[in-house]
Write a protein that holds these residues in place. Structure first.
Motif, PDB file in Angstrom:
ATOM      1  N   ALA A  95      -0.170  12.061   5.250  1.00 35.80           N
ATOM      2  CA  ALA A  95      -1.195  11.585   4.320  1.00 35.80           C
ATOM      3  C   ALA A  95      -0.885  10.160   3.863  1.00 35.80           C
ATOM      4  O   ALA A  95      -1.793   9.333   3.695  1.00 35.80           O
ATOM      5  CB  ALA A  95      -1.295  12.522   3.120  1.00 35.80           C
ATOM      6  N   ALA A  96       0.389   9.862   3.655  1.00 35.49           N
ATOM      7  CA  ALA A  96       0.775   8.501   3.271  1.00 35.49           C
ATOM      8  C   ALA A  96       0.459   7.516   4.391  1.00 35.49           C
ATOM      9  O   ALA A  96      -0.063   6.414   4.149  1.00 35.49           O
ATOM     10  CB  ALA A  96       2.257   8.470   2.933  1.00 35.49           C
ATOM     11  N   SER A 128       0.822  -1.200   0.000  1.00 35.24           N
ATOM     12  CA  SER A 128       0.000   0.000   0.000  1.00 35.24           C
ATOM     13  C   SER A 128       0.859   1.253   0.000  1.00 35.24           C
ATOM     14  O   SER A 128       0.634   2.196  -0.767  1.00 35.24           O
ATOM     15  CB  SER A 128      -0.932  -0.007   1.214  1.00 35.24           C
ATOM     16  N   GLU A 153       1.779   9.147  -5.923  1.00 31.91           N
ATOM     17  CA  GLU A 153       1.510  10.503  -5.454  1.00 31.91           C
ATOM     18  C   GLU A 153       2.736  11.407  -5.520  1.00 31.91           C
ATOM     19  O   GLU A 153       2.612  12.611  -5.757  1.00 31.91           O
ATOM     20  CB  GLU A 153       0.989  10.463  -4.018  1.00 31.91           C
ATOM     21  N   GLU A 159      -5.916   3.286   6.291  1.00 34.65           N
ATOM     22  CA  GLU A 159      -7.251   3.079   5.736  1.00 34.65           C
ATOM     23  C   GLU A 159      -7.275   1.945   4.717  1.00 34.65           C
ATOM     24  O   GLU A 159      -8.241   1.184   4.633  1.00 34.65           O
ATOM     25  CB  GLU A 159      -7.742   4.376   5.082  1.00 34.65           C
ATOM     26  N   ASP A 160      -6.214   1.811   3.934  1.00 35.66           N
ATOM     27  CA  ASP A 160      -6.183   0.852   2.845  1.00 35.66           C
ATOM     28  C   ASP A 160      -5.815  -0.547   3.301  1.00 35.66           C
ATOM     29  O   ASP A 160      -6.379  -1.537   2.823  1.00 35.66           O
ATOM     30  CB  ASP A 160      -5.181   1.330   1.788  1.00 35.66           C
ATOM     31  N   ASP A 203      -1.790   7.864   6.749  1.00 39.38           N
ATOM     32  CA  ASP A 203      -3.251   7.747   6.842  1.00 39.38           C
ATOM     33  C   ASP A 203      -3.789   6.827   5.749  1.00 39.38           C
ATOM     34  O   ASP A 203      -4.699   6.025   5.994  1.00 39.38           O
ATOM     35  CB  ASP A 203      -3.898   9.131   6.729  1.00 39.38           C
ATOM     36  N   HIS A 204      -3.218   6.938   4.561  1.00 36.71           N
ATOM     37  CA  HIS A 204      -3.668   6.090   3.450  1.00 36.71           C
ATOM     38  C   HIS A 204      -3.423   4.617   3.769  1.00 36.71           C
ATOM     39  O   HIS A 204      -4.311   3.771   3.545  1.00 36.71           O
ATOM     40  CB  HIS A 204      -2.926   6.464   2.163  1.00 36.71           C
ATOM     41  N   VAL A 205      -2.245   4.278   4.257  1.00 33.67           N
ATOM     42  CA  VAL A 205      -1.929   2.878   4.555  1.00 33.67           C
ATOM     43  C   VAL A 205      -2.828   2.347   5.667  1.00 33.67           C
ATOM     44  O   VAL A 205      -3.285   1.196   5.618  1.00 33.67           O
ATOM     45  CB  VAL A 205      -0.436   2.725   4.924  1.00 33.67           C
ATOM     46  N   TYR A 233       1.364   4.029  -3.103  1.00 35.48           N
ATOM     47  CA  TYR A 233       0.949   5.407  -2.824  1.00 35.48           C
ATOM     48  C   TYR A 233       2.105   6.386  -3.020  1.00 35.48           C
ATOM     49  O   TYR A 233       1.953   7.417  -3.679  1.00 35.48           O
ATOM     50  CB  TYR A 233       0.418   5.500  -1.387  1.00 35.48           C
TER      51      TYR A 233
END
Length: 257
Positions: A203-204, A168, A176, A210-211, A206-208, A172
């Motif tokens: 942000a990275a 993930s 990005e 959530e993903d 947070d993405h991991v 990302y």
């Protein structure tokens, strides 16, 4: 502004070699690959560079500070010690993915990875002695990987969890920001990055979360070589552990360690 010099390391004609004159024993191939990576790591590491194994027949090195002569010596060392040779493509950019794309094109233009006539390509652009921009290294670590995974799950399921987080983050950061992220064992991931802000790293993370459901923290360092930037990133990661934060940038004095 960051400036990253990247080197693509590609074993010449490796696929056909593995099945000539007949398929070779798998553990013999694994031994060769692991020893080759270890020797590459020792060679570039002694010159303050980093190398990452990716698919083993292809590897990526962060080679700020290594000139053409150093790359030629690396090829000679491998030629003298292994039944295979390596081709090297080198390029420089403020975007790590652009540097790798250009380095890859230099090798590809000389022929296919399975072309017997393509041997020990050495092509590229190198940082000049007057170029002094630092590169950026980010060191990511899974929060409480031992408590959540190692001490709770069998090794394969722990591996799946860590790899899902790595996949993930890797995708990302590349999509990005043009950053290149590499799993380096345990629960650690090292990213070679352009100029990014603390908000970009958050942000990275947070993405991991959530993903993939994996929680990360990151220390970020800069320096004229991968080693110096990486050591600074390690100091910043220790600050995360001490302060209980998720993103820390190294203080300038950390570069001196």
């Amino acid at each position: 502004m960051t400036t990253t010099q990247l080197t693509l390391v590609q074993i010449d004609n490796y696929g056909p070699w593995t099945v000539t004159p007949e398929p070779r024993r798998e553990m013999d191939l694994q031994t060769l690959q692991s020893r080759l990576f270890a020797d590459l790591a020792q060679f570039v590491g002694s010159r303050d560079a980093y190398v990452f194994f990716t698919r083993f027949d292809n590897m990526v090195a962060v080679t700020n500070g290594l000139d053409r002569d150093a790359h030629a010596k690396l090829q000679e060392s491998i030629r003298n010690r292994y039944p295979v040779t390596i081709s090297l493509g080198v390029d420089v950019s403020d975007s790590p993915i652009d540097a790798l794309e250009q380095a890859t094109e230099r090798v590809q233009e000389a022929g296919s990875a399975q072309d017997q006539s393509r041997t020990e390509v050495l092509a590229g652009e190198y940082l000049s002695a007057t170029e002094s921009d630092d590169l950026a290294i980010a060191h990511f670590d899974v929060n409480d990987a031992t408590g959540k995974y190692t001490d709770q799950l069998n090794e394969f399921d722990s591996f799946i969890q860590i790899e899902q987080g790595y996949a993930s983050l890797m995708r990302y950061m590349r999509e990005e920001h043009g950053a290149l992220s590499f799993f380096v064992g345990g629960d650690n991931i090292i990213s070679v990055c352009p100029d990014l802000t603390p908000a970009d790293y958050q942000a990275a993370i947070d993405h991991v979360h959530e993903d993939a459901g994996v929680d990360l923290k990151v220390g970020v360092g800069r320096g004229p070589s991968a080693h110096e930037a990486g050591i600074a990133a390690k100091h910043a990661l220790e600050d995360c552990r001490y302060e209980g934060t998720t993103v820390e940038f190294a203080e300038p004095e950390a570069l001196a360690d």
